[in-house]
Structure formats: structure tokens, C-alpha cells
Scaffold this motif. Sequence first.
Motif, PDB file in Angstrom:
ATOM      1  N   LYS A   1       0.819  -1.216   0.000  1.00  0.00           N
ATOM      2  CA  LYS A   1       0.000   0.000   0.000  1.00  0.00           C
ATOM      3  C   LYS A   1       0.851   1.264   0.000  1.00  0.00           C
ATOM      4  O   LYS A   1       0.557   2.234  -0.716  1.00  0.00           O
ATOM      5  N   GLU A   2       1.912   1.284   0.799  1.00  0.00           N
ATOM      6  CA  GLU A   2       2.780   2.473   0.845  1.00  0.00           C
ATOM      7  C   GLU A   2       3.415   2.726  -0.520  1.00  0.00           C
ATOM      8  O   GLU A   2       3.489   3.873  -0.970  1.00  0.00           O
ATOM      9  N   ARG A   3       3.863   1.674  -1.170  1.00  0.00           N
ATOM     10  CA  ARG A   3       4.453   1.820  -2.498  1.00  0.00           C
ATOM     11  C   ARG A   3       3.404   2.318  -3.497  1.00  0.00           C
ATOM     12  O   ARG A   3       3.674   3.228  -4.291  1.00  0.00           O
ATOM     13  N   LEU A   4       2.205   1.763  -3.429  1.00  0.00           N
ATOM     14  CA  LEU A   4       1.130   2.172  -4.341  1.00  0.00           C
ATOM     15  C   LEU A   4       0.782   3.649  -4.157  1.00  0.00           C
ATOM     16  O   LEU A   4       0.491   4.353  -5.136  1.00  0.00           O
ATOM     17  N   SER A   5       0.783   4.098  -2.908  1.00  0.00           N
ATOM     18  CA  SER A   5       0.396   5.479  -2.624  1.00  0.00           C
ATOM     19  C   SER A   5       1.339   6.487  -3.272  1.00  0.00           C
ATOM     20  O   SER A   5       0.947   7.624  -3.539  1.00  0.00           O
ATOM     21  N   ARG A   6       2.578   6.069  -3.558  1.00  0.00           N
ATOM     22  CA  ARG A   6       3.531   6.977  -4.211  1.00  0.00           C
ATOM     23  C   ARG A   6       3.102   7.331  -5.632  1.00  0.00           C
ATOM     24  O   ARG A   6       3.557   8.327  -6.205  1.00  0.00           O
ATOM     25  N   PHE A   7       2.256   6.483  -6.201  1.00  0.00           N
ATOM     26  CA  PHE A   7       1.839   6.685  -7.590  1.00  0.00           C
ATOM     27  C   PHE A   7       0.353   7.028  -7.696  1.00  0.00           C
ATOM     28  O   PHE A   7      -0.264   6.859  -8.741  1.00  0.00           O
ATOM     29  N   LYS A   8      -0.192   7.511  -6.610  1.00  0.00           N
ATOM     30  CA  LYS A   8      -1.610   7.852  -6.536  1.00  0.00           C
ATOM     31  C   LYS A   8      -2.002   8.868  -7.610  1.00  0.00           C
ATOM     32  O   LYS A   8      -3.114   8.835  -8.152  1.00  0.00           O
TER      33      LYS A   8
END
Length: 385
Positions: A367-374
Motif C-alpha cells: 500500500k505504501e508503495r502504491l500510494s507513491r503513484f496515486k
Amino acid sequence: MKVLILGIDGYLGWPLALRLGARGHEVIGIDNLSTRTFSEEVGADSAFPLPNPEDRVKEAKKHLGIDINFYVRDVNDYEFLKEVLRRHKPDVVVHFAEQRSAPFSMKDYKHAVYTLENNLSSTVKLVYAIKEVDPTIHILKMGTMGEYGTPNFDIPESPFVEVEIKGKKDKIVFPRWGGSVYHWSKIFDTDLLLYFNSLFGITVTDIMQGPVYGTRTQEIVNESLRTRFDFDETWGTVVNRFCVEAILGLPLTPYGKGGQIRGFISLEDSMEALRLLIEHPPNQGEYRLVHQFAEIYSVRKIAEIVKAAAESLGIETRIQNVENPRVEAEEHYYNPEIKVLPSLGFYPKKNLKDEAKAMIEDLLPYKERLSRFKHVIMPKTKWRR
């Protein structure tokens, strides 16, 4: 069998290499890593961190006992392509080595031209390389159900249809209408393969595949073996994108009315279908067209399924239709035929309702990694400006 996979680093190419290698086939792959580069260009990345090619090969050997020859080269290098064909003598070449994104092809004229030049050039060069080195090699080419558009009549699983005009009968190529420059490149691929089949007698399986969803196959037994997973507006397909939106607390965003209907297939079922088509090739000199999908859904229904899957895991989300950046029918008739794969014994093992939950569970640790590309999830590429 010896199988050469062009585009081995991709979402489909890597798990296919694992599937075939695990079944004892010799796997050779070529990839110029362009999807990694183009993903960076739009500010995105794979949901799962990807090892470099050398490490991917080592991990396949470590966990599955598979030896893979992985060349980091461009298949548009004609002399190199011929050399690989001569050196490894494959029984089949799987052609995934094309720019695969509709939005990427519609960003501007440079991306449109690149898509056409790269995709058509790779197909023509492959045909002539096989003709020169070994005309008996089977070409298995990944096309798309999107070639057909959304006609108001049934879509047969045949390249030709019979017509009668002024009392005279003839056969014509089934009408196609692309929804992007990318889709037109795929249509031209089909036309070229039909032509070269009639001209040179090359053996072709031309697959019209629906959008693929999923995070794993039975060979992905370790995090280091994961395939890439795109979720941004340029590279991510609709199911994958909705799953990430749910995880990030974003609304699920069907484009327009959400009535667009397509045939979908899980990553696991796609790999099994491809395996069957490789292990059961057409007759020498035959052109075989195959429809490859398992379930038919509207985009609106997909959003409802992903929403239910997320809520079953305690994730609250909502559906919010957004302006459609594409030019497409948002409500339409859709009835494609599928006969070839069932005749080979293919029956889907996965379904979207179960897989959507499994996908979200697989993605949650990232989730943290995904949030970088929000910021790259919502559509910015518009067909008409």
C-alpha cells in the motif's frame, strides 16, 4: 518444445516463461525492457518491485529449477533476431513484443507513430526472419478482442465471413474498428499475418484476448517471481486499476456510463490457454484465429464486484463515474463466439469475484508503495483534446 518469447519481461511474458519452463519446455526470451522505461516516463511503476533480468532468471532457477535464456535486446534488430532463431531453433515464437497501451498510443503524434512503427515493424521482421531461417516455426501472436470494436452483431471466431452482393458470393475479412492507434496496430497485424500466411504459408495462431486481471499464477511461489502489475491510467487495465483504487481509499472510477462490455480472463487462465495453444499448434501452413476470454462483464459490473471484494476485507469504497477520456460506445451489444479453446480442453478455473479479493490481499502489503503513484491513476490522456 523450444519456445522463444518476445516480450518476456512483461505482465504476460514472464508468467508464461515460468509456466512453460515448469512443464519442461526450453524457454528463450527477448525483451528490451521498454515497458519499464515507458512506465517511468508517465511517472508510474509496477505495483510489485521487479528484479532485473539477471536476477529474475536466478530466482526462477532457485525456486522452480527452470533455466531461462533471457536476452536484453530489441526484436526490431533483424540480424539479431535471425541469429537467435538459428542458434536456438525454436518450435514456436510467442510474439508479445509490442507497445500494448491504448492511452500511450493516444498521447500525441510521437507516441502514435512509435506505436505503429514499433508494432508493425516487429511483426514484419519476425515473419521474414522465420521465412529465411525456418518457415515451419509456429508464430503465436497476441492480438486483442478490441480489434473488433463493438459491432451490433455477433463476432465469429473466424477471420473471414461470407457476403453476397448483387447475387455474387465471396469471403471478406471480418470487419474491425479500432478504438485507438494501438488497436489499429493490432488490426494491421492481423491483416499482415493473414497476407503472409497466404503468401508464404507461415503457421500462425492469432489470439484475440480480452483484458487480463490478476496478481499471480501457480508458479509464482515467491515474491521474487512476481510479474509486473500496472495500475496507472496509461498501463493499468480496468480490474487492476479498480483494485488499487480501493486499497488507496479512492473511489472506483468507471469511465462514462460504465456500460462498456468486454470479455475478461484471469492471469492464471490466460497462461493455461496459451500453454494449450502452444502445445497444440495448428496444422503446418494454417492460420488459426482464437478468442481468449472467460467472463463477459460491463465496466460498471466490475466496479461492483471489486467494491464487494474490498468491503469483505473491511475496506470501504464507493463507485464514482468520471468523464470518459476515450471515444467509444458506452452501452452496446456484445456477443463474441468462443470455440477453439474449449475444443482443446480449456475451461476457466478462476472467476473475477474470487480473484478480486485475492488481488486486493496480494496488493495490501504494498500500500505504501502504491500510494507513491496515486497521482497517475486518474485519466489524463484524452482521445479528443
